[in-house]
Design an enzyme around this catalytic site. Sequence first.
Site, short mmCIF file in Angstrom:
data_model
loop_
_atom_site.label_atom_id
_atom_site.label_comp_id
_atom_site.label_asym_id
_atom_site.label_seq_id
_atom_site.Cartn_x
_atom_site.Cartn_y
_atom_site.Cartn_z
N ARG A 69 -81.40 -43.19 -59.33
CA ARG A 69 -80.34 -43.66 -58.45
C ARG A 69 -80.59 -45.06 -57.89
O ARG A 69 -79.65 -45.74 -57.48
CB ARG A 69 -80.06 -42.62 -57.37
CG ARG A 69 -79.44 -41.36 -58.00
CD ARG A 69 -79.17 -40.28 -56.99
NE ARG A 69 -80.36 -39.76 -56.37
CZ ARG A 69 -81.04 -38.69 -56.78
NH1 ARG A 69 -80.64 -38.02 -57.83
NH2 ARG A 69 -82.11 -38.29 -56.14
N GLU A 106 -94.49 -32.40 -53.95
CA GLU A 106 -94.78 -31.10 -53.36
C GLU A 106 -95.26 -30.10 -54.41
O GLU A 106 -96.06 -29.23 -54.14
CB GLU A 106 -93.52 -30.52 -52.70
CG GLU A 106 -93.09 -31.23 -51.45
CD GLU A 106 -91.83 -30.61 -50.89
OE1 GLU A 106 -91.84 -29.40 -50.62
OE2 GLU A 106 -90.85 -31.35 -50.73
#
Length: 182
Positions: A69, A106
């Site tokens: 993006r 994560e």
Amino acid sequence: MAACKDGDLRVRGISSAIRVVPNFPKPGIMFQDITTLLLDPKAFRDAIDIFVDRYKDKEISVVAGIEARGFLFGPPIALAIGAKFVPMRKPRKLPGEVIAEEYVLEYGKDRLEMHVGAVQPGERALIVDDLIATGGTLCAAIKLLERAGAEVVECACVIELPELKGRGKLDGKALYILVESR
């Protein structure tokens, strides 16, 4: 620093054009969807214009956009301020010789790559992405550019998720955002 704190009324339109999708891509995530911002020509133009106004006089020679993006916002900013656009991509997406920087997610690790020679020592760089969450991707981009000898002037994102404290991981690099997550 955020544009809304500067009193720019265009930010309201930008914020309202961003759709929040609950439980995507997994339960508990409130996904900040910028595709609806891209569907609103005025809000999209306003976002680009705010960034351009901020950077047009800062002698930026490189706008580095983070896949994917950051590729939507970086090129129009680069063109408007007279800078080159350098894509920072995920592994094995760029042909030719690359330098890479690994970062922690994560759920594992990932890597950003940039073409060798895309950035020259002493160039002034702006890093652009749509969102900062934990800061890992921006940190990797900073390290890549600095390894190539560039001076990272600032990082710019449309959205910040302040609860994830990514800003604090940027080792003092300036971060400019348009809106905080809703």
